[in-house]
Design an enzyme around this catalytic site. Structure first.
Site, PDB file in Angstrom:
ATOM      1  N   LYS A  42       0.757  -1.343   0.021  1.00 34.80           N
ATOM      2  CA  LYS A  42      -0.085  -0.111   0.048  1.00 34.80           C
ATOM      3  C   LYS A  42       1.009   1.215  -0.031  1.00 34.80           C
ATOM      4  O   LYS A  42       1.725   1.464   0.938  1.00 34.80           O
ATOM      5  CB  LYS A  42      -0.855  -0.036   1.282  1.00 34.80           C
ATOM      6  CG  LYS A  42      -1.457   1.231   1.717  1.00 34.80           C
ATOM      7  CD  LYS A  42      -2.369   2.015   0.859  1.00 34.80           C
ATOM      8  CE  LYS A  42      -2.516   3.505   1.119  1.00 34.80           C
ATOM      9  NZ  LYS A  42      -2.533   4.067   2.275  1.00 34.80           N
ATOM     10  N   GLY A  45      -0.493   8.164  -0.268  1.00 40.74           N
ATOM     11  CA  GLY A  45      -0.575   9.580  -0.992  1.00 40.74           C
ATOM     12  C   GLY A  45       0.717  10.321  -0.742  1.00 40.74           C
ATOM     13  O   GLY A  45       1.089  10.817  -1.871  1.00 40.74           O
ATOM     14  N   GLY A  75      -4.569  10.958  -1.531  1.00 43.87           N
ATOM     15  CA  GLY A  75      -5.079  12.180  -0.565  1.00 43.87           C
ATOM     16  C   GLY A  75      -4.633  13.563  -0.983  1.00 43.87           C
ATOM     17  O   GLY A  75      -5.294  14.339  -1.005  1.00 43.87           O
ATOM     18  N   ASP A 192      -6.092   1.906   2.723  1.00 50.81           N
ATOM     19  CA  ASP A 192      -5.604   0.714   3.593  1.00 50.81           C
ATOM     20  C   ASP A 192      -6.589  -0.283   3.526  1.00 50.81           C
ATOM     21  O   ASP A 192      -6.068  -1.425   3.810  1.00 50.81           O
ATOM     22  CB  ASP A 192      -5.572   1.440   4.926  1.00 50.81           C
ATOM     23  CG  ASP A 192      -4.304   2.628   5.373  1.00 50.81           C
ATOM     24  OD1 ASP A 192      -3.594   2.670   4.197  1.00 50.81           O
ATOM     25  OD2 ASP A 192      -4.099   3.141   6.174  1.00 50.81           O
ATOM     26  N   LYS A 248      -4.505   3.118  10.739  1.00 53.65           N
ATOM     27  CA  LYS A 248      -3.598   2.238  10.069  1.00 53.65           C
ATOM     28  C   LYS A 248      -3.501   0.767  10.720  1.00 53.65           C
ATOM     29  O   LYS A 248      -3.274  -0.384  10.190  1.00 53.65           O
ATOM     30  CB  LYS A 248      -2.361   2.978   9.848  1.00 53.65           C
ATOM     31  CG  LYS A 248      -1.580   2.363   9.067  1.00 53.65           C
ATOM     32  CD  LYS A 248      -0.296   3.165   8.292  1.00 53.65           C
ATOM     33  CE  LYS A 248      -0.551   4.318   7.482  1.00 53.65           C
ATOM     34  NZ  LYS A 248      -1.126   3.871   6.554  1.00 53.65           N
TER      35      LYS A 248
END
Ligand code: ARG
Length: 289
Positions: A42, A45, A75, A192, A248
């Site tokens: 992942k 941004g 983001g 996420d 997260k």
């Protein structure tokens, strides 16, 4: 070539020739273990400025026989475009409200900008990448999380078949975190969570979060190298893990139901992925079941 000296933990002098042999032999056992294993990455941004070395490491891992899958966020770019386009952002309890106009911008930035750029960079670096989005081929099915937040989805299910097919054909899939709502509407989903669900559906060996934090830290700010899911839960309860780290780490804990190991690494650090995955010590935080 100048010979530099280093010392073993026992204090013996070792030359850099020995050091190279050591590093390689340590890495070799991990490389063998990673062959044919699916690794879901992942990319946050905020990572996209530091992606050159991250993408290089991913391409190397692929060449060594691992099967990387990338999920990205976007983001900061979404915020930038909303400002440029003069679209006001409403927040509800710190969460962005995604109305129809905002969703258009989200889709444009995720697909047209971030996804395409990642695919292009990987291709330019010699990787065989392909861009897709959660709505392609009904891959990510979602429902509206909370009416008040607008077009924001919660993952319901992930069909891994198309990704598996692409992996078999030697591609590195790069996925934008959008999902398909019940009536075919497109929904914006937290990247996420898409990564965590996808890793589970693909039976991935590892889920690796790359962002601009050094990992999970103790109260004194030092990084915890390795911990169990139970310990991570306790740190949340004790307030040591707080703020933006909670969602997260929660996504990591959810993912641990399906993925044996979850890693959090700082994508700004040089070759952090090779160091985390191919050394004993690692370079971030590893959470194990
Ligand atoms: N390279 C090993 C693995 O990927 C160990 C990583 C250890 N990482 C850590 N943060 N303690 O499983």
């Amino acid at each position: 070539m100048t010979i530099m000296f280093d010392r073993t933990p026992e204090g013996d002098i070792i030359s850099d020739q020995h050091l190279i042999a050591r590093v390689l032999s340590e890495a070799l056992s991990y490389i063998n273990y990673l062959k044919g294993k699916i690794l879901v990455f992942k990319l946050g941004g905020s990572m996209l400025e530091h992606q050159q070395e991250v993408l290089q490491d991913i391409i190397w891992l692929h060449q060594l026989g691992a099967l990387p899958v990338l999920v990205h966020g976007g983001g900061p770019y979404i915020n930038e475009w909303l400002t440029k386009l003069n679209i006001p952002t409403r927040f509800l309890d710190g969460l962005r409200v995604t109305d129809a106009e905002t969703l258009e911008v989200v889709r444009m930035v995720l697909r047209g900008q971030v996804n395409q750029r990642l695919v292009l960079m990987l291709s330019q670096m010699g990787g065989k990448a392909i861009g897709l989005c959660g709505t392609d081929g009904d891959m990510v099915q979602a429902h509206i999380a909370d009416e008040r937040l607008g077009y924001v989805g919660e993952v319901e299910s992930v069909d891994p078949a198309s990704i598996q097919g692409l992996l078999e054909q030697g591609f590195i899939p790069v996925i934008a975190p959008l999902g398909q709502g019940p009536d075919g509407t497109c929904l914006n989903i937290n990247a996420d969570l898409v990564a965590a669900h996808l890793a589970g559906a693909l039976n991935a060996e590892k889920l690796i979060f790359l962002s601009n934090v050094i990992g999970i830290c103790r109260a004194d700010g030092t990084r915890i190298s390795e911990l169990s899911d139970a310990e991570a839960r306790r740190l949340i309860d004790e307030g040591v893990i707080s703020g933006g780290m909670i969602p997260k780490v929660s996504a990591c804990l959810d993912a641990l139901a399906a993925v044996p190991r979850v890693h959090i690494v700082d994508g700004r650090e040089p070759h952090v992925l090779l160091r985390e995955l191919c050394t004993d010590q690692g370079a971030g935080t590893m959470i194990i079941r």
